[in-house]
Design an enzyme around this catalytic site. Structure first.
Site, PDB file in Angstrom:
ATOM      1  N   GLU A  83     -26.299 -25.591 -33.036  1.00  0.00           N
ATOM      2  CA  GLU A  83     -24.859 -25.409 -33.297  1.00  0.00           C
ATOM      3  C   GLU A  83     -24.214 -25.135 -31.953  1.00  0.00           C
ATOM      4  O   GLU A  83     -24.166 -23.988 -31.502  1.00  0.00           O
ATOM      5  CB  GLU A  83     -24.639 -24.226 -34.247  1.00  0.00           C
ATOM      6  CG  GLU A  83     -25.218 -24.405 -35.631  1.00  0.00           C
ATOM      7  CD  GLU A  83     -24.374 -25.300 -36.523  1.00  0.00           C
ATOM      8  OE1 GLU A  83     -23.289 -25.748 -36.100  1.00  0.00           O
ATOM      9  OE2 GLU A  83     -24.812 -25.576 -37.654  1.00  0.00           O
ATOM     10  N   CYS A 139     -15.975 -21.637 -31.519  1.00  0.00           N
ATOM     11  CA  CYS A 139     -16.501 -22.985 -31.298  1.00  0.00           C
ATOM     12  C   CYS A 139     -15.531 -24.009 -31.869  1.00  0.00           C
ATOM     13  O   CYS A 139     -15.486 -25.143 -31.418  1.00  0.00           O
ATOM     14  CB  CYS A 139     -17.876 -23.127 -31.925  1.00  0.00           C
ATOM     15  SG  CYS A 139     -17.937 -22.551 -33.615  1.00  0.00           S
TER      16      CYS A 139
HETATM   17  P1  NAD Z   1     -24.699 -19.317 -24.373  1.00  0.00           P
HETATM   18  O1  NAD Z   1     -25.214 -20.689 -24.472  1.00  0.00           O
HETATM   19  O2  NAD Z   1     -24.439 -18.751 -23.039  1.00  0.00           O
HETATM   20  O3  NAD Z   1     -25.711 -18.305 -25.097  1.00  0.00           O
HETATM   21  C1  NAD Z   1     -26.030 -18.421 -26.464  1.00  0.00           C
HETATM   22  C2  NAD Z   1     -27.380 -17.789 -26.731  1.00  0.00           C
HETATM   23  O4  NAD Z   1     -28.398 -18.592 -26.145  1.00  0.00           O
HETATM   24  C3  NAD Z   1     -27.553 -16.397 -26.133  1.00  0.00           C
HETATM   25  O5  NAD Z   1     -28.249 -15.596 -27.062  1.00  0.00           O
HETATM   26  C4  NAD Z   1     -28.392 -16.661 -24.896  1.00  0.00           C
HETATM   27  O6  NAD Z   1     -29.168 -15.560 -24.473  1.00  0.00           O
HETATM   28  C5  NAD Z   1     -29.288 -17.792 -25.389  1.00  0.00           C
HETATM   29  N1  NAD Z   1     -29.846 -18.641 -24.336  1.00  0.00           N
HETATM   30  C6  NAD Z   1     -29.240 -19.098 -23.225  1.00  0.00           C
HETATM   31  N2  NAD Z   1     -30.075 -19.905 -22.533  1.00  0.00           N
HETATM   32  C7  NAD Z   1     -31.233 -19.975 -23.238  1.00  0.00           C
HETATM   33  C8  NAD Z   1     -32.480 -20.634 -23.032  1.00  0.00           C
HETATM   34  N3  NAD Z   1     -32.686 -21.400 -21.958  1.00  0.00           N
HETATM   35  N4  NAD Z   1     -33.441 -20.483 -23.950  1.00  0.00           N
HETATM   36  C9  NAD Z   1     -33.236 -19.722 -25.041  1.00  0.00           C
HETATM   37  N5  NAD Z   1     -32.090 -19.050 -25.274  1.00  0.00           N
HETATM   38  C10 NAD Z   1     -31.092 -19.178 -24.390  1.00  0.00           C
HETATM   39  O7  NAD Z   1     -23.360 -19.279 -25.273  1.00  0.00           O
HETATM   40  P2  NAD Z   1     -22.289 -18.108 -25.435  1.00  0.00           P
HETATM   41  O8  NAD Z   1     -21.464 -18.021 -24.202  1.00  0.00           O
HETATM   42  O9  NAD Z   1     -22.918 -16.874 -25.979  1.00  0.00           O
HETATM   43  O10 NAD Z   1     -21.401 -18.703 -26.642  1.00  0.00           O
HETATM   44  C11 NAD Z   1     -20.371 -19.615 -26.459  1.00  0.00           C
HETATM   45  C12 NAD Z   1     -20.814 -21.026 -26.809  1.00  0.00           C
HETATM   46  O11 NAD Z   1     -21.377 -21.078 -28.109  1.00  0.00           O
HETATM   47  C13 NAD Z   1     -19.662 -22.011 -26.833  1.00  0.00           C
HETATM   48  O12 NAD Z   1     -20.070 -23.206 -26.254  1.00  0.00           O
HETATM   49  C14 NAD Z   1     -19.409 -22.203 -28.325  1.00  0.00           C
HETATM   50  O13 NAD Z   1     -18.757 -23.406 -28.646  1.00  0.00           O
HETATM   51  C15 NAD Z   1     -20.786 -22.133 -28.863  1.00  0.00           C
HETATM   52  N6  NAD Z   1     -20.798 -21.802 -30.288  1.00  0.00           N
HETATM   53  C16 NAD Z   1     -21.059 -22.806 -31.175  1.00  0.00           C
HETATM   54  C17 NAD Z   1     -21.027 -22.535 -32.535  1.00  0.00           C
HETATM   55  C18 NAD Z   1     -21.275 -23.636 -33.534  1.00  0.00           C
HETATM   56  O14 NAD Z   1     -21.495 -23.304 -34.691  1.00  0.00           O
HETATM   57  N7  NAD Z   1     -21.249 -24.902 -33.171  1.00  0.00           N
HETATM   58  C19 NAD Z   1     -20.766 -21.246 -32.997  1.00  0.00           C
HETATM   59  C20 NAD Z   1     -20.523 -20.243 -32.064  1.00  0.00           C
HETATM   60  C21 NAD Z   1     -20.546 -20.540 -30.711  1.00  0.00           C
END
Ligand code: NAD
Length: 517
Positions: free
Chosen positions: A269, A303
């Protein structure tokens, strides 16, 4: 501006949720331990340190997976409707704690208190949905081509479901996954965002109490904490058959490859670049409400936030003026004060990205018609409050193609038929949410047709932002293709088995093949 801690009862909320000054961030249920580095959780609302969480070390992680593996042996044998009864109790507990949990969500993440409550309501709703679902995990029955045979399919649980979540929905996304996964007979290990670790502890406390009260073992609900390195423990771990990851496209690409390399399943997602098409037949009042809420709600950190407005040239100036006028009324400040429309960004890094995006759009030839900027002074000490901005731009600007997680709205112009607007809308790598504002049935149907919007969500006369739990939620292209929440999204949490039973004394082969001995 008064300080939240005084006015808002955040201390009482933390106490009710069992949050301490320093918390062990690894848990298999009611048992907590942790030996990793400390994560400090600061509120973007007032910059105060809310609490500390000890992150998960590799040793802690091993203990979690062992406990979860054992718990799965018990949980998977419990009939699904009985698992539903536990989720019903969990939903009731959330009803009881809706206010303190909503406050914590608001204070730790920075969204408005109303939205914090709304997020907890989504958790309650998905529990209700999951309870009903616990009696409906249906497979199909097929007609066998062989006489005296019966063929059907059934769904079995997968095992450990790993959940990695983003900061902007610090509790609901976990519940969307976990309520369904539990009903399906899976056990869950959750790594919340390192930016909202206390929300994770609060949720784990609530779930653990319910499992314990029902005499269920440790390990059905597990929590791990930390940054991407802790996430990688799960993505690289064969014992975790499904990883559900919510976050940026950058993260999703790494997670997808790591999980695929071991032939695991992933549910992704990821980011969106959502647009509203405004046609000459649009209702202007509805358009302004939908666009402004979509662009500035949660300070543009959903998102599904509206990032692009694709307006027909014949009404472009009128729509632009109405939106700019609406932006003049916006109140920015403490999100716990109901009078404010826009709260802070999550942290100063997010503010830097916002500023960078504004510079880039100008460099690429865009026209900032609502300039934006960072707020300073009393009430804005956290340094995370920004003015929502609007820029006239082109869809092919690099910055317009990119999801900036902040309240920046790009105005794009189209001419001719609605097909031209749809082409612009689809011409980005993301495919999450989309909308059209029109009272013209023909335009609406074209937008929804196979040649229309290429997004997972396509709305008519509703903005891009927000969704109900009853529908499957997710997006196409680089948004990742995953579906969560309603409809038949539960199927990803289970493995499908086709069963054929022969009740004759013969052994006929399929496709009429003869094998005489
Ligand atoms: P992010 O990608 O920085 O982090 C999200 C999660 O992923 C965190 O828990 C982080 O620790 C983990 N993570 C990061 N790199 C990783 C790796 N290499 N391996 C495993 N885990 C890893 O995102 P954010 O800044 O917390 O959230 C914002 C983003 O999330 C935006 O792009 C938004 O659109 C998206 N989002 C999407 C949805 C959806 O349903 N499509 C919902 C909410 C947020």
């Amino acid at each position: 501006m008064t300080l939240v801690a005084v006015d808002f009862g955040i201390d009482q909320a933390l106490e009710k949720l069992g949050i301490k000054e320093t918390n062990n961030g690894t848990s298999t249920g009611s048992d907590y331990f942790s030996s990793g580095e400390i994560i400090d959780s600061y509120s973007p609302v007032d910059g105060a340190l809310i609490g500390k969480v000890k992150s998960t070390s590799l040793n802690d992680y091993e203990k979690v997976i062992e406990t979860a593996t054992e718990a799965f042996q018990i949980w998977r044998k419990k009939p699904a409707p009985q698992r539903g009864e536990i989720i019903r109790q969990f939903g009731d507990k959330l009803r009881e704690l809706k206010e303190p949990l909503g406050k914590l969500v608001s204070y730790e993440m920075g969204k408005s208190y109303q939205e914090g409550l709304g997020e907890v309501q989504e958790m309650i709703d998905i529990c209700d949905f999951a309870v009903g679902l616990s009696r409906q995990l249906h497979g199909l029955t097929m007609h066998s081509e062989r006489p005296g045979h019966r063929m059907y399919e059934q769904y079995h649980p997968l095992g450990i479901v790993g959940i990695i979540s983003a900061f902007n929905f610090p509790v609901a996304v976990w519940a969307w996954n976990t309520a369904l996964a539990w009903i399906c007979g899976d056990v869950c290990v959750w790594k919340p965002s390192e930016k909202t670790p206390l929300c994770g502890i609060a949720c784990q406390n609530i779930a653990a109490e319910v499992f314990k009260a029902n005499g269920l073992p440790e390990g059905i609900s597990c929590l791990i904490n930390g940054d991407y390195k802790v996430g990688e423990m799960m993505t690289n771990d064969k014992r975790v058959p499904l990883v559900s990851a919510t976050g940026s496209i950058r993260m999703g690409k790494i997670v997808a490859q790591a999980v695929a390399a071991r032939l695991g399943k992933s549910l992704l997602e990821l980011g969106g670049n959502n647009a509203i098409i405004v046609t000459p037949d649009a209702d202007l009042k509805m358009t302004v409400i939908g666009a402004v809420f979509g662009a500035v709600g949660t300070a543009g950190q959903r998102c599904t936030s509206t990032r692009r407005l694709i307006i027909h040239e014949s009404i472009y100036n009128k729509v632009k003026e109405s939106i700019v006028t609406a932006y003049e009324q916006l109140r920015i400040g403490n999100p716990l004060d109901e009078n404010n429309h826009v709260g802070p960004l999550i942290d100063k890094d997010a503010v830097a990205m916002y500023k960078d995006a504004l510079e880039k759009v100008v460099d690429e030839g865009g026209n900032l018609i609502v300039k934006g900027g960072v707020l300073e002074g009393e009430g804005y000490e956290s340094g995370c409050y920004v003015y929502p901005a609007i820029a006239e731009a082109d869809n092919d600007f690099k910055i317009v193609q990119h999801e900036t997680f902040a309240p920046i709205l790009y105005l794009l112009k189209y001419s001719g038929d609605v097909e031209n607007a749809i082409k612009i809308q689809n011409d980005v790598v993301q495919g999450l949410s989309s909308a059209i504002m029109t009272n013209n049935l023909r335009e609406a149907e074209i937008f929804l047709s196979a040649a229309g919007s290429d997004c997972g969500i396509a709305n008519v006369n509703i903005g891009t932002s927000g969704a109900e739990i009853g529908g499957a939620f997710g997006g196409e292209k680089e948004t990742g293709g995953g579906r969560e929440s309603g409809s038949d999204a539960w199927k990803i949490y289970m493995r499908r088995q086709t069963n054929t039973i022969n009740y004759t004394t013969e052994l006929p082969l399929a496709q009429g093949i003869k094998f005489d001995l």
